[in-house]
Write an enzyme that holds these catalytic residues in place. Structure first.
Site, PDB file in Angstrom:
ATOM      1  CD  GLN A  27     -10.495  24.002  38.528  1.00  0.00           C
ATOM      2  OE1 GLN A  27     -10.647  25.043  39.146  1.00  0.00           O
ATOM      3  NE2 GLN A  27     -11.376  23.029  38.564  1.00  0.00           N
TER       4      GLN A  27
ATOM      5  CE  LYS B 256      -3.726  16.774  34.853  1.00  0.00           C
ATOM      6  NZ  LYS B 256      -2.708  16.124  33.979  1.00  0.00           N
TER       7      LYS B 256
ATOM      8  CG  ASP C   8       3.271  19.415  26.361  1.00  0.00           C
ATOM      9  OD1 ASP C   8       3.836  20.172  25.540  1.00  0.00           O
ATOM     10  OD2 ASP C   8       2.401  19.817  27.156  1.00  0.00           O
TER      11      ASP C   8
ATOM     12  CG  LEU D 261      -0.460  24.451  43.303  1.00  0.00           C
ATOM     13  CD1 LEU D 261       0.078  23.035  43.461  1.00  0.00           C
ATOM     14  CD2 LEU D 261       0.538  25.461  43.852  1.00  0.00           C
TER      15      LEU D 261
ATOM     16  CB  THR E 226      -6.935  22.265  27.768  1.00  0.00           C
ATOM     17  OG1 THR E 226      -5.752  21.459  27.833  1.00  0.00           O
ATOM     18  CG2 THR E 226      -6.618  23.543  27.002  1.00  0.00           C
TER      19      THR E 226
END
Length: 446
Positions: A116, A132, A230, A109, A113
């Site tokens: 994945q 993740k 973020d 997906l 950094t």
């Protein structure tokens, strides 16, 4: 020859031989027989074995599509690449090392950094989810442990009924020295939505729907005293393509208000003035990011697309003016972007943005004049002059749109307040007529 007379509808039913001569029994259903089609497809390994007794087949030996790049084994007994990313393959299995759920990898997906994210299927429940897989490095591991703790607290204490547009985390586990986080599987992010719309922007009514949901999420974060750090279109995902329901994701940079350790946070386009100037920060930085996001959703293009930190500051100054005196006076990075030009009548220091050539010379950078996405400089002019879709539109519809825009401008100005102490909180912003639906009669005072 070969034709027969049809006397009744039952004569049209196919005649099936329940015991065909020469056919094999279906091993999965002993009372049935394998058809030629099954013999050459799902039962092909058994067919080959009958033809050649030395033939052997193991599904584990099937060639698998590699999802990680680079894919050359380097570290961690050959399961990690040179970047300490776990080398993932389609049909590989994550988890199950301590009797927990196992996850079959279907596709990738995203990569970043941190590691994945892969699309998986829970092999027990058959549910589709996102996993993740964090890099096998201490810094990323520790930050991801913080993400687990934050999401666990938000999901269980502050949003147990999944009503406030916060990503759901199902569990976490360690797989071959890699921390893995299991999330609900969502759809496209808002940047992809803008891109699919050819960067023309979304309707102001849809922007309102998204903004209301984001404010709901930020109210919960403020109550928990958490900063996302973020917030950007890529980190806001649609739950599905069939509805405008969204979720905020990626709490990997999030922190508590009392633990603001990092100074390099927020993606540049959405970075607040206090972070750029090196000041202490709070949940108000997420409100600045929200202001940038909602304008981008409406315009289709980022409001402050800075090519560097200096360029980011200069774009903000051009549109909104020089930051307040007390921010410049206390900012650790003020001298990087501003020149001291004297004192005013009250003895307060005065600052002016450094010319581009001076900044480039001092920092040995190749600063170039920034690309201007809009023909106007001021926020009000950019929004009011943005083209109105006039296809089959009545004058009354256009007048309504322009009135809605005036309310939108007043709303956004409260989010893009340079002074974080005066910037609206999520609770204050939610009361604005643009969100509440009340009639807008002029500047909204909280």
């Amino acid at each position: 020859v070969g034709f027969r007379e049809i006397r009744h509808v039952s004569d049209l039913r196919p005649v099936v031989n329940s015991h065909p001569q020469g056919r094999r029994v279906d091993p999965n259903a002993p009372d049935k027989y394998l058809s030629p089609l099954k013999c050459l497809t799902v039962a092909l390994p058994q067919t080959f074995t009958l033809c050649n007794s030395s033939f052997r087949y193991e599904s584990s030996e099937n060639p698998r599509r590699v999802l990680t790049k680079p894919s050359k084994p380097v570290y961690n007994d050959g399961v990690d690449n040179e970047d300490w990313d776990y080398i993932l393959y389609v049909n590989d299995v994550l988890g199950g090392e301590n009797g927990g759920d196992r996850y079959l990898i279907l596709d990738v997906l995203g990569q970043g950094t941190f590691g994945q994210v892969v699309k998986c299927q829970n092999m027990r429940t058959h549910d589709i989810c996102a996993v993740k897989v964090v890099k096998n490095k201490p810094a990323y591991l520790n930050q991801s442990k913080m993400e687990v703790a934050i999401l666990d607290m938000l999901n269980k204490q502050y949003d147990p009924n999944d009503r406030h547009h916060i990503l759901r985390m199902f569990e976490s586990f360690t797989h071959k020295n890699h921390l893995c986080l299991v999330f609900e599987c969502l759809s496209s992010n808002l940047y992809e939505l803008i891109k699919q719309n050819q960067f023309k922007g979304l309707s102001i009514s849809l922007v309102k729907v998204f903004t209301g949901q984001l404010l709901d999420c930020l109210q919960v974060l403020k109550e928990a005293r958490l900063i996302h750090c973020d917030l950007k279109p890529e980190n806001i995902l649609l739950k599905s393509l069939q509805s405008p329901h969204i979720k905020v994701i990626d709490f990997g940079s999030a922190c508590h208000e009392m633990q603001t350790v990092y100074t390099y946070i927020q993606s540049r386009f959405y970075r607040s003035p206090e972070v750029l100037l090196g000041l202490p920060y709070s949940t108000s930085i997420d409100m600045w990011s929200l202001g940038c996001i909602v304008v981008e959703l409406f315009l289709g293009l980022p409001l402050f697309p800075g090519t560097s930190e200096y360029n980011q500051v200069s774009r903000i100054v051009d549109m909104l003016g020089v930051p307040p005196h007390h921010l410049l006076e206390n900012g650790k990075q003020t001298h990087e972007f501003f020149n001291f030009v004297g004192v005013d009548a009250h003895g307060r220091k005065q600052y002016q943005l450094k010319p581009m050539d001076q900044y480039a010379s001092e920092h040995r950078t190749n600063e170039q004049p920034s690309k201007q996405y809009f023909s106007h400089t001021k926020l009000k002019d950019i929004i009011m002059e943005y083209p109105v879709s006039k296809r089959n539109a009545k004058q009354s519809d256009i007048d309504k749109e322009m009135a809605f825009r005036r309310s939108f401008i007043d709303f956004v100005e409260g989010l893009l307040e340079l002074d974080p102490l005066k910037r609206w909180t999520p609770q204050q912003a939610a009361k604005h007529p643009f969100i509440s639906g009340e009639q807008y009669t002029g500047h909204f005072v909280v």
